[in-house]
Design a protein around this motif. Structure first.
Motif, PDB file in Angstrom:
ATOM      1  N   CYS A 113      43.202  39.016  44.299  1.00  0.00           N
ATOM      2  CA  CYS A 113      44.397  39.578  43.674  1.00  0.00           C
ATOM      3  C   CYS A 113      44.263  41.089  43.727  1.00  0.00           C
ATOM      4  CB  CYS A 113      44.500  39.126  42.216  1.00  0.00           C
ATOM      5  SG  CYS A 113      44.713  37.355  42.039  1.00  0.00           S
ATOM      6  N   GLU A 114      45.401  41.753  43.709  1.00  0.00           N
ATOM      7  CA  GLU A 114      45.376  43.203  43.836  1.00  0.00           C
ATOM      8  C   GLU A 114      46.518  43.825  43.054  1.00  0.00           C
ATOM      9  OE1 GLU A 114      46.531  45.812  47.545  1.00  0.00           O
ATOM     10  OE2 GLU A 114      44.491  45.058  47.774  1.00  0.00           O
ATOM     11  N   CYS A 115      46.256  44.973  42.493  1.00  0.00           N
ATOM     12  CA  CYS A 115      47.277  45.780  41.845  1.00  0.00           C
ATOM     13  C   CYS A 115      47.019  47.219  42.272  1.00  0.00           C
ATOM     14  CB  CYS A 115      47.191  45.641  40.330  1.00  0.00           C
ATOM     15  SG  CYS A 115      48.406  46.638  39.439  1.00  0.00           S
ATOM     16  N   ALA A 116      47.986  47.817  42.923  1.00  0.00           N
ATOM     17  CA  ALA A 116      47.822  49.188  43.414  1.00  0.00           C
ATOM     18  C   ALA A 116      48.907  50.083  42.830  1.00  0.00           C
ATOM     19  CB  ALA A 116      47.900  49.210  44.938  1.00  0.00           C
ATOM     20  N   MET A 117      48.542  51.323  42.604  1.00  0.00           N
ATOM     21  CA  MET A 117      49.485  52.286  42.048  1.00  0.00           C
ATOM     22  C   MET A 117      48.998  53.680  42.405  1.00  0.00           C
ATOM     23  SD  MET A 117      50.474  52.811  38.042  1.00  0.00           S
ATOM     24  CE  MET A 117      51.864  51.709  37.918  1.00  0.00           C
ATOM     25  N   GLY A 118      49.933  54.583  42.645  1.00  0.00           N
ATOM     26  CA  GLY A 118      49.560  55.965  42.903  1.00  0.00           C
ATOM     27  C   GLY A 118      48.865  56.553  41.687  1.00  0.00           C
ATOM     28  N   LEU A 119      47.789  57.280  41.907  1.00  0.00           N
ATOM     29  CA  LEU A 119      47.048  57.880  40.804  1.00  0.00           C
ATOM     30  C   LEU A 119      47.936  58.850  40.027  1.00  0.00           C
ATOM     31  CD1 LEU A 119      44.230  57.810  39.537  1.00  0.00           C
ATOM     32  CD2 LEU A 119      43.589  59.699  41.024  1.00  0.00           C
ATOM     33  N   LEU A 167      45.200  41.141  34.233  1.00  0.00           N
ATOM     34  CA  LEU A 167      44.780  40.368  35.403  1.00  0.00           C
ATOM     35  C   LEU A 167      45.681  39.159  35.641  1.00  0.00           C
ATOM     36  CD1 LEU A 167      40.878  40.425  35.112  1.00  0.00           C
ATOM     37  CD2 LEU A 167      42.423  42.095  36.136  1.00  0.00           C
ATOM     38  N   ARG A 168      46.268  38.611  34.596  1.00  0.00           N
ATOM     39  CA  ARG A 168      47.162  37.460  34.755  1.00  0.00           C
ATOM     40  C   ARG A 168      48.474  37.899  35.400  1.00  0.00           C
ATOM     41  NH1 ARG A 168      46.039  32.436  34.944  1.00  0.00           N
ATOM     42  NH2 ARG A 168      44.723  32.639  33.126  1.00  0.00           N
ATOM     43  N   CYS A 169      49.022  39.019  34.927  1.00  0.00           N
ATOM     44  CA  CYS A 169      50.325  39.492  35.406  1.00  0.00           C
ATOM     45  C   CYS A 169      50.222  40.393  36.640  1.00  0.00           C
ATOM     46  CB  CYS A 169      51.038  40.264  34.298  1.00  0.00           C
ATOM     47  SG  CYS A 169      51.325  39.287  32.813  1.00  0.00           S
ATOM     48  N   PRO A 177      33.788  35.004  32.505  1.00  0.00           N
ATOM     49  CA  PRO A 177      33.844  35.556  33.862  1.00  0.00           C
ATOM     50  C   PRO A 177      34.572  36.897  33.887  1.00  0.00           C
ATOM     51  CG  PRO A 177      35.469  33.823  33.613  1.00  0.00           C
ATOM     52  CD  PRO A 177      34.667  33.842  32.337  1.00  0.00           C
ATOM     53  N   HIS A 178      34.129  37.776  34.762  1.00  0.00           N
ATOM     54  CA  HIS A 178      34.808  39.070  34.927  1.00  0.00           C
ATOM     55  C   HIS A 178      35.608  39.107  36.222  1.00  0.00           C
ATOM     56  CE1 HIS A 178      31.649  40.147  37.730  1.00  0.00           C
ATOM     57  NE2 HIS A 178      30.733  40.062  36.780  1.00  0.00           N
ATOM     58  N   TYR A 179      35.614  38.003  36.942  1.00  0.00           N
ATOM     59  CA  TYR A 179      36.422  37.822  38.150  1.00  0.00           C
ATOM     60  C   TYR A 179      36.130  38.867  39.224  1.00  0.00           C
ATOM     61  CZ  TYR A 179      38.733  34.753  34.899  1.00  0.00           C
ATOM     62  OH  TYR A 179      38.973  33.769  33.964  1.00  0.00           O
ATOM     63  N   ASP A 180      34.939  39.437  39.197  1.00  0.00           N
ATOM     64  CA  ASP A 180      34.532  40.457  40.174  1.00  0.00           C
ATOM     65  C   ASP A 180      35.527  41.607  40.233  1.00  0.00           C
ATOM     66  OD1 ASP A 180      32.139  39.185  40.930  1.00  0.00           O
ATOM     67  OD2 ASP A 180      33.222  37.866  42.287  1.00  0.00           O
ATOM     68  N   LEU A 181      36.089  41.957  39.082  1.00  0.00           N
ATOM     69  CA  LEU A 181      37.034  43.072  39.022  1.00  0.00           C
ATOM     70  C   LEU A 181      36.368  44.329  39.562  1.00  0.00           C
ATOM     71  CD1 LEU A 181      39.758  44.312  38.090  1.00  0.00           C
ATOM     72  CD2 LEU A 181      38.643  44.784  35.902  1.00  0.00           C
ATOM     73  N   THR A 230      41.092  45.243  42.391  1.00  0.00           N
ATOM     74  CA  THR A 230      40.982  43.933  43.043  1.00  0.00           C
ATOM     75  C   THR A 230      40.159  43.011  42.169  1.00  0.00           C
ATOM     76  OG1 THR A 230      39.001  44.562  44.295  1.00  0.00           O
ATOM     77  CG2 THR A 230      41.126  44.903  45.375  1.00  0.00           C
ATOM     78  N   TRP A 231      40.498  41.718  42.187  1.00  0.00           N
ATOM     79  CA  TRP A 231      39.736  40.723  41.441  1.00  0.00           C
ATOM     80  C   TRP A 231      40.002  39.352  42.038  1.00  0.00           C
ATOM     81  CZ3 TRP A 231      44.070  43.209  39.811  1.00  0.00           C
ATOM     82  CH2 TRP A 231      45.156  42.446  39.435  1.00  0.00           C
ATOM     83  N   ARG A 232      39.097  38.436  41.716  1.00  0.00           N
ATOM     84  CA  ARG A 232      39.247  37.050  42.182  1.00  0.00           C
ATOM     85  C   ARG A 232      40.409  36.399  41.408  1.00  0.00           C
ATOM     86  NH1 ARG A 232      35.402  35.543  45.607  1.00  0.00           N
ATOM     87  NH2 ARG A 232      33.476  36.723  45.608  1.00  0.00           N
ATOM     88  N   PRO A 233      41.124  35.482  42.050  1.00  0.00           N
ATOM     89  CA  PRO A 233      42.236  34.810  41.357  1.00  0.00           C
ATOM     90  C   PRO A 233      41.761  34.090  40.101  1.00  0.00           C
ATOM     91  CG  PRO A 233      42.281  34.351  43.712  1.00  0.00           C
ATOM     92  CD  PRO A 233      40.977  35.049  43.435  1.00  0.00           C
ATOM     93  N   LEU A 234      42.600  34.112  39.082  1.00  0.00           N
ATOM     94  CA  LEU A 234      42.304  33.429  37.833  1.00  0.00           C
ATOM     95  C   LEU A 234      42.675  31.964  37.962  1.00  0.00           C
ATOM     96  CD1 LEU A 234      42.398  36.447  37.003  1.00  0.00           C
ATOM     97  CD2 LEU A 234      43.454  35.734  34.905  1.00  0.00           C
ATOM     98  N   PRO A 235      41.998  31.101  37.201  1.00  0.00           N
ATOM     99  CA  PRO A 235      42.362  29.685  37.233  1.00  0.00           C
ATOM    100  C   PRO A 235      43.784  29.498  36.696  1.00  0.00           C
ATOM    101  CG  PRO A 235      40.613  30.078  35.618  1.00  0.00           C
ATOM    102  CD  PRO A 235      40.887  31.374  36.308  1.00  0.00           C
ATOM    103  N   ALA A 236      44.455  28.500  37.194  1.00  0.00           N
ATOM    104  CA  ALA A 236      45.855  28.242  36.794  1.00  0.00           C
ATOM    105  C   ALA A 236      45.992  27.847  35.352  1.00  0.00           C
ATOM    106  CB  ALA A 236      46.454  27.174  37.670  1.00  0.00           C
TER     107      ALA A 236
END
Length: 150
Positions: free
Chosen positions: A37-43, A65-67, A128-132, A144-150
């Motif tokens: 999963c990824e979330c990007a934004m201009g600094l 991380l969910r949203c 878990p920290h989901y490898d954030l 970036t992080w690993r997908p969360l369980p559904a």
């Protein structure tokens, strides 16, 4: 391995350097085939929209991380109890108080520190920290992080 550190000297053995480069390429190739999963934004945008107001006047700034978004204010704007917030604002404030921010601006170091604190707190709690992770490149901050369980 996560727990091993290799101390490289300026003139390290060529074989060691070749093996290290090979391991990095192999890790990169394996990771590229995994779902992330990824979330990007201009600094600049992140600072302008969320950190420009005086810290006493602004709400908490979180990466959810969910949203998969950055927001400010109460967490009930997200999925509620299912959200996994990463508090970014406290680290930025700490950097400002320590005088590590240039003119009080947001620094990549503050974001890295927020990620490391999140990982440490989750690990201590047995969660878990989901490898954030996050990096800043080309004026963009990318989480970036690993997908969360559904």
């Amino acid at each position: 391995e996560d727990d091993s550190i290799v101390a490289l000297e300026p003139r390290s053995n060529e074989t060691l350097m070749r093996e290290l480069a090979r391991a990095i390429r192999r890790f990169s190739a394996e990771r590229a085939r995994e779902a992330w999963c990824e979330c990007a934004m201009g600094l600049d945008r992140l600072e302008r929209e969320f950190f420009a107001a005086p810290s006493d006047d602004r709400g908490p700034v979180v990466l959810c991380l969910r949203c998969s978004c950055v927001g400010a204010g109460p967490l009930d704007q997200h999925c509620g109890a299912r959200c996994i917030p990463v508090h970014l604002g406290a680290e930025v404030r700490a950097q400002q108080l320590e005088g590590k921010c240039v003119d009080g601006t947001l620094t990549p170091d503050a974001l890295h520190r927020a990620v490391e604190n999140f990982r440490a707190h989750r690990t201590e709690a047995g969660l878990p920290h989901y490898d954030l992770d996050c990096y800043v490149a080309g004026g963009q901050v990318v989480f970036t992080w690993r997908p969360l369980p559904a």
